[in-house]
Design a protein around this motif. Structure first.
Motif, PDB file in Angstrom:
ATOM      1  N   ASN A  79       0.825  -1.215   0.000  1.00  0.00           N
ATOM      2  CA  ASN A  79       0.000   0.000   0.000  1.00  0.00           C
ATOM      3  C   ASN A  79       0.857   1.261   0.000  1.00  0.00           C
ATOM      4  O   ASN A  79       0.567   2.210  -0.728  1.00  0.00           O
ATOM      5  N   ALA A  80       1.926   1.263   0.772  1.00  0.00           N
ATOM      6  CA  ALA A  80       2.836   2.415   0.775  1.00  0.00           C
ATOM      7  C   ALA A  80       3.504   2.579  -0.587  1.00  0.00           C
ATOM      8  O   ALA A  80       3.623   3.697  -1.102  1.00  0.00           O
ATOM      9  N   LYS A  81       3.911   1.463  -1.184  1.00  0.00           N
ATOM     10  CA  LYS A  81       4.538   1.521  -2.514  1.00  0.00           C
ATOM     11  C   LYS A  81       3.550   2.045  -3.551  1.00  0.00           C
ATOM     12  O   LYS A  81       3.915   2.815  -4.440  1.00  0.00           O
ATOM     13  N   ARG A  82       2.284   1.638  -3.444  1.00  0.00           N
ATOM     14  CA  ARG A  82       1.256   2.101  -4.378  1.00  0.00           C
ATOM     15  C   ARG A  82       1.060   3.609  -4.263  1.00  0.00           C
ATOM     16  O   ARG A  82       1.048   4.322  -5.263  1.00  0.00           O
ATOM     17  N   ILE A  83       0.915   4.095  -3.047  1.00  0.00           N
ATOM     18  CA  ILE A  83       0.734   5.544  -2.853  1.00  0.00           C
ATOM     19  C   ILE A  83       1.946   6.295  -3.388  1.00  0.00           C
ATOM     20  O   ILE A  83       1.801   7.288  -4.107  1.00  0.00           O
ATOM     21  N   SER A  84       3.145   5.820  -3.077  1.00  0.00           N
ATOM     22  CA  SER A  84       4.365   6.486  -3.557  1.00  0.00           C
ATOM     23  C   SER A  84       4.419   6.514  -5.081  1.00  0.00           C
ATOM     24  O   SER A  84       4.746   7.547  -5.678  1.00  0.00           O
ATOM     25  N   ALA A  85       4.104   5.400  -5.709  1.00  0.00           N
ATOM     26  CA  ALA A  85       4.142   5.329  -7.177  1.00  0.00           C
ATOM     27  C   ALA A  85       3.096   6.251  -7.800  1.00  0.00           C
ATOM     28  O   ALA A  85       3.373   6.951  -8.785  1.00  0.00           O
ATOM     29  N   LEU A  86       1.901   6.260  -7.235  1.00  0.00           N
ATOM     30  CA  LEU A  86       0.842   7.132  -7.762  1.00  0.00           C
ATOM     31  C   LEU A  86       1.215   8.601  -7.595  1.00  0.00           C
ATOM     32  O   LEU A  86       1.060   9.397  -8.524  1.00  0.00           O
ATOM     33  N   PHE A  87       1.719   8.977  -6.424  1.00  0.00           N
ATOM     34  CA  PHE A  87       2.087  10.369  -6.184  1.00  0.00           C
ATOM     35  C   PHE A  87       3.262  10.786  -7.066  1.00  0.00           C
ATOM     36  O   PHE A  87       3.326  11.926  -7.515  1.00  0.00           O
ATOM     37  N   GLU A  88       4.190   9.872  -7.313  1.00  0.00           N
ATOM     38  CA  GLU A  88       5.306  10.185  -8.208  1.00  0.00           C
ATOM     39  C   GLU A  88       4.791  10.462  -9.621  1.00  0.00           C
ATOM     40  O   GLU A  88       5.189  11.438 -10.266  1.00  0.00           O
ATOM     41  N   LYS A  89       3.897   9.610 -10.107  1.00  0.00           N
ATOM     42  CA  LYS A  89       3.318   9.790 -11.452  1.00  0.00           C
ATOM     43  C   LYS A  89       2.510  11.084 -11.532  1.00  0.00           C
ATOM     44  O   LYS A  89       2.621  11.841 -12.499  1.00  0.00           O
ATOM     45  N   ILE A  90       1.695  11.329 -10.520  1.00  0.00           N
ATOM     46  CA  ILE A  90       0.878  12.555 -10.494  1.00  0.00           C
ATOM     47  C   ILE A  90       1.787  13.789 -10.472  1.00  0.00           C
ATOM     48  O   ILE A  90       1.541  14.751 -11.215  1.00  0.00           O
ATOM     49  N   SER A  91       2.828  13.766  -9.668  1.00  0.00           N
ATOM     50  CA  SER A  91       3.772  14.892  -9.594  1.00  0.00           C
ATOM     51  C   SER A  91       4.435  15.152 -10.941  1.00  0.00           C
ATOM     52  O   SER A  91       4.578  16.298 -11.366  1.00  0.00           O
ATOM     53  N   GLN A  92       4.841  14.071 -11.602  1.00  0.00           N
ATOM     54  CA  GLN A  92       5.468  14.215 -12.920  1.00  0.00           C
ATOM     55  C   GLN A  92       4.478  14.811 -13.919  1.00  0.00           C
ATOM     56  O   GLN A  92       4.821  15.740 -14.665  1.00  0.00           O
ATOM     57  N   ASP A  93       3.273  14.278 -13.947  1.00  0.00           N
ATOM     58  CA  ASP A  93       2.282  14.729 -14.923  1.00  0.00           C
ATOM     59  C   ASP A  93       1.829  16.166 -14.692  1.00  0.00           C
ATOM     60  O   ASP A  93       1.490  16.881 -15.643  1.00  0.00           O
ATOM     61  N   LEU A  94       1.822  16.601 -13.431  1.00  0.00           N
ATOM     62  CA  LEU A  94       1.407  17.979 -13.108  1.00  0.00           C
ATOM     63  C   LEU A  94       2.607  18.936 -13.033  1.00  0.00           C
ATOM     64  O   LEU A  94       2.410  20.126 -12.802  1.00  0.00           O
ATOM     65  N   HIS A  95       3.818  18.394 -13.178  1.00  0.00           N
ATOM     66  CA  HIS A  95       5.049  19.204 -13.094  1.00  0.00           C
ATOM     67  C   HIS A  95       5.158  19.912 -11.753  1.00  0.00           C
ATOM     68  O   HIS A  95       5.439  21.129 -11.702  1.00  0.00           O
ATOM     69  N   ILE A  96       4.942  19.150 -10.671  1.00  0.00           N
ATOM     70  CA  ILE A  96       5.085  19.741  -9.336  1.00  0.00           C
ATOM     71  C   ILE A  96       6.152  19.006  -8.533  1.00  0.00           C
ATOM     72  O   ILE A  96       6.537  17.931  -8.849  1.00  0.00           O
TER      73      ILE A  96
END
Length: 150
Positions: free
Chosen positions: A133-150
């Motif tokens: 679950n921690a790995k999933r949240i980290s992976a999702l937040f990493e992808k979201i950060s990349q896509d939003l350029h934040i």
């Protein structure tokens, strides 16, 4: 992460105010965040924190979150609930993640509120998620950060 991984299977970005699952799915009861996790999670996963969306537009954040769920590479995903209020810049998305091999189901919820993206991911079965679950949240937040350029 060590041996403590077997001690919890419910991870949230904010232990002081965990996101609540909005609906019950497949007859599986909505679970309350266990009090033992309040002290355990920060020790095991100190980097799991809310994501500040900065100046990203509401529409972009909503789209990117839904896309990150739909395109998650590890297993099958299904969005089961979505509620958005553009005027107040808030949304909640609930999804089910199923593992590729055995089809184990985990529940995930995103919540955007006050410019911060919160997330919670919980395994339906067992007490040991092996850090999934921690790995999933980290992976999702990493992808979201990349896509939003934040």
């Amino acid at each position: 992460m060590g041996n403590g991984e077997s001690m919890m299977n419910d991870v949230t970005t904010d232990t002081s105010s965990p996101v609540v699952y909005p609906i019950q799915v497949d007859g599986y009861p909505v679970k309350v965040y266990e009090p033992k996790n309040l002290t355990l999670q920060p020790k095991l996963y100190p980097d799991i924190k809310p994501l500040n969306i900065g100046s990203s537009s509401f529409g972009d954040v909503l789209r990117v979150c839904k896309d990150s769920i739909k395109n998650f590479p590890q297993g099958k995903t299904q969005i089961v609930f979505e509620e958005a209020d553009e005027a107040n810049k808030t949304f909640k998305i609930q999804a089910i993640f199923s593992t590729k091999l055995l089809g184990f189901k985990d529940d995930l919820v995103f919540e955007l509120k006050d410019g911060k993206l919160q997330c919670r991911s919980k395994s339906r079965l067992g007490r040991n998620d092996f850090g999934a679950n921690a790995k999933r949240i980290s992976a999702l937040f990493e992808k979201i950060s990349q896509d939003l350029h934040i």
